[in-house]
Design a protein around this motif. Structure first.
Motif, PDB file in Angstrom:
ATOM      1  N   ARG A   1      -5.670 -69.779  63.001  1.00 39.94           N
ATOM      2  CA  ARG A   1      -6.604 -70.095  61.919  1.00 39.94           C
ATOM      3  C   ARG A   1      -7.788 -70.905  62.435  1.00 39.94           C
ATOM      4  O   ARG A   1      -8.934 -70.703  62.022  1.00 39.94           O
ATOM      5  CB  ARG A   1      -5.893 -70.835  60.791  1.00 39.94           C
ATOM      6  CG  ARG A   1      -4.920 -69.971  59.995  1.00 39.94           C
ATOM      7  CD  ARG A   1      -4.592 -70.608  58.661  1.00 39.94           C
ATOM      8  NE  ARG A   1      -3.909 -71.873  58.794  1.00 39.94           N
ATOM      9  CZ  ARG A   1      -2.583 -72.031  58.816  1.00 39.94           C
ATOM     10  NH1 ARG A   1      -1.801 -70.963  58.732  1.00 39.94           N
ATOM     11  NH2 ARG A   1      -2.046 -73.219  58.923  1.00 39.94           N
TER      12      ARG A   1
ATOM     13  N   ASP B   1      -6.210 -66.953  56.387  1.00 38.29           N
ATOM     14  CA  ASP B   1      -5.078 -67.206  57.260  1.00 38.29           C
ATOM     15  C   ASP B   1      -4.814 -65.975  58.138  1.00 38.29           C
ATOM     16  O   ASP B   1      -3.746 -65.383  58.097  1.00 38.29           O
ATOM     17  CB  ASP B   1      -3.852 -67.538  56.397  1.00 38.29           C
ATOM     18  CG  ASP B   1      -2.675 -67.955  57.259  1.00 38.29           C
ATOM     19  OD1 ASP B   1      -1.612 -68.200  56.682  1.00 38.29           O
ATOM     20  OD2 ASP B   1      -2.824 -68.038  58.491  1.00 38.29           O
TER      21      ASP B   1
ATOM     22  N   ARG C   1      -1.409 -72.079  63.080  1.00 37.40           N
ATOM     23  CA  ARG C   1      -2.540 -72.992  62.933  1.00 37.40           C
ATOM     24  C   ARG C   1      -3.583 -72.723  64.016  1.00 37.40           C
ATOM     25  O   ARG C   1      -4.794 -72.779  63.768  1.00 37.40           O
ATOM     26  CB  ARG C   1      -2.083 -74.448  62.998  1.00 37.40           C
ATOM     27  CG  ARG C   1      -1.304 -74.924  61.768  1.00 37.40           C
ATOM     28  CD  ARG C   1      -1.186 -76.443  61.768  1.00 37.40           C
ATOM     29  NE  ARG C   1      -0.454 -76.926  60.616  1.00 37.40           N
ATOM     30  CZ  ARG C   1       0.842 -77.246  60.625  1.00 37.40           C
ATOM     31  NH1 ARG C   1       1.540 -77.151  61.755  1.00 37.40           N
ATOM     32  NH2 ARG C   1       1.441 -77.678  59.527  1.00 37.40           N
TER      33      ARG C   1
ATOM     34  N   ASP D   1      -4.547 -76.911  56.275  1.00 38.67           N
ATOM     35  CA  ASP D   1      -3.551 -75.938  55.815  1.00 38.67           C
ATOM     36  C   ASP D   1      -3.800 -75.534  54.369  1.00 38.67           C
ATOM     37  O   ASP D   1      -3.663 -74.370  54.001  1.00 38.67           O
ATOM     38  CB  ASP D   1      -2.144 -76.521  55.946  1.00 38.67           C
ATOM     39  CG  ASP D   1      -1.686 -76.620  57.394  1.00 38.67           C
ATOM     40  OD1 ASP D   1      -2.383 -76.080  58.271  1.00 38.67           O
ATOM     41  OD2 ASP D   1      -0.644 -77.248  57.648  1.00 38.67           O
TER      42      ASP D   1
END
Length: 462
Positions: A319, A438, A316, A286
């Motif tokens: 990504r 992102d 997530r 992250d």
């Protein structure tokens, strides 16, 4: 055979078959066929240490005070005997010398014992340092590999002459008998103190022939670096219904093997990689996901540790999918998977399928060990066995893809130099973060199909 059956069946190994300490040293070649054995001085040291340890402990008659590999490293049963001693001894005593750190065999012994200590530290979340080094010949600090350099050990307590000449100098030079006796006695006391304090438990013996060296490949750079990144949630942003007992305040506190293990997976992996003579850094997926520039060459190999539950978080997952589209074969994926986690077992098929759809390139790239690591590592012991192979594959891919710079001068006769910590020299490059922005659907240069297994075709076996 008795020792192996005891460990395999979960029983305790009787103290009488456990060597109290393991003396690890580099065999010195003879100068001639009929010349004296140069290792006889090591044998004298070994006998003196055994006598002191017996006097300082309540070991029963017939117990093995110490183990020393007196044989040339071959012969039937040799690997099994060595593996059993490393799996059960209470303290590891390496005899430092330049020859020692140039020896792959000594590096294997160090790795096997240190991995055992790392495993116990992961189970208890307490340090389990049971390596007591001794100076056979003084070694400059600059020549120490990372695992030896990181040891917190003060040799000065064994005497000034010991520090300047080592045990070999004290045992060989006339007039230093008193200093030799003092140094050996202090070493024996340190061995006993560490053994009684750490209480390292026996483990199942490793196949010594298959373990890597803790000193790295012969001639490798002492400044090798590797980055470990964890893709996992914190306890504050878990998917609905997911138990927080496996998580902490950040991704780096994720502990997939709870409750058997007490140490987060990021720090266990860091210790295991350091034991391969790497300088290691760790970070959260992250935190690093927004700083990636796909046009920058790699500066280090990387390991991405993934919790399958991250695919339940759409941001997530996107990504990760974008990261997978980048051609980055020097990054290998490890997926810890606890078969005793009932929530994970209930959703295993669904989570595994979604992760394969999210990371199709990474899940199928590289040699067999890499694919096995991406398909699920069931426990801490298996992690310790498979991670060195995954790290080696990532390092080899890094060397294939790292940017090279032609040296100044005659560029037709000198080999190009790799940029970065695995290479030799070159102009500094900006530090790239290892993951894409992102956003979903990051850059693809069209080479993914070639890079996933390119260069690893001859490494298809684990």
């Amino acid at each position: 055979m008795f020792l192996r059956s005891q460990l395999r069946d979960g029983g305790r190994v009787p103290a009488s078959v456990q060597p109290y300490f393991f003396l690890s040293y580099a065999h010195t070649p003879r100068f001639g066929a009929g010349g004296p054995d140069p290792d006889m001085w090591v044998e004298r040291l070994f006998r003196d240490l055994c006598s002191h340890v017996m006097a300082l402990t309540d070991l029963p008659a017939g117990a093995e005070a110490g183990f020393m590999d007196r044989e040339i490293r071959s012969g039937e049963g040799w690997s099994e005997r060595l593996g059993a001693a490393l799996a059960t001894c209470r303290v590891f005593v390496p005899l430092f010398s330049p020859r020692y750190f140039a020896s792959e065999m000594c590096g294997k012994e160090w790795y096997a014992f240190a991995q055992r200590a790392i495993h116990q530290g992961a189970l208890s979340n307490q340090p389990a340092e049971a390596i007591v080094p001794a100076l056979w010949v003084p070694v400059p600090p600059s020549q120490l590999p990372g695992p030896a350099e990181r040891l917190q050990f003060n040799h000065n307590t064994f005497g000034e002459r010991y520090v300047t000449d080592g045990l070999y100098g004290l045992i060989k030079l006339r007039g230093y008998a008193e200093q030799y006796e003092r140094a050996v006695y202090e070493l024996a006391k340190r061995i006993v103190r560490v053994a009684e304090t750490v209480r390292l438990e026996p483990v199942r013996p490793l196949d010594y022939r298959g373990v890597p060296s803790a000193f790295g490949p012969t001639g490798s750079s002492p400044a090798r670096t590797l980055h470990v990144t964890v893709a996992a949630a914190s306890r504050h942003d878990l998917p609905d219904g997911r138990s927080p007992e496996y998580y902490g305040d950040s991704a780096l506190e994720w502990n997939p093997y709870h409750p058997v293990a007490q140490r987060p997976i990021a720090y266990v992996a860091e210790d295991l990689v350091k034991n391969l003579n790497y300088q290691t850094s760790i970070g959260s997926f992250d935190d690093e996901a927004g700083h990636y520039d796909s046009k920058q060459p790699p500066t280090r190999p990387e390991i991405l540790i993934v919790d399958r539950w991250v695919v339940e978080d759409e941001q997530r997952r996107q990504r990760l999918a974008a990261f997978d589209q980048e051609s980055r074969p020097w990054v290998n994926v490890v997926v810890p998977w606890n078969r005793y986690d009932h929530q994970s077992r209930a959703k295993e098929i669904e989570l595994a399928r979604r992760l394969e759809e999210t990371l199709p390139v990474k899940m199928g790239q590289g040699r067999a060990a890499c694919r096995a690591a991406a398909n699920g590592v069931a426990n801490m012991e298996t992690l310790g066995q498979i991670l060195p192979q995954v790290v080696e594959a990532a390092a080899q891919q890094f060397l294939r893809h790292a940017q090279v710079y032609l040296p100044a001068g005659n560029t037709h006769t000198e080999r190009p130099r790799l940029l970065g910590p695995m290479g030799m020299s070159g102009p500094p490059a900006p530090r790239p973060a290892p993951f894409p922005p992102d956003t979903f659907g990051g850059h693809n240069d069209g080479n993914d199909s070639n890079d996933t297994d390119r260069g690893d075709a001859d490494d298809s076996e684990s």
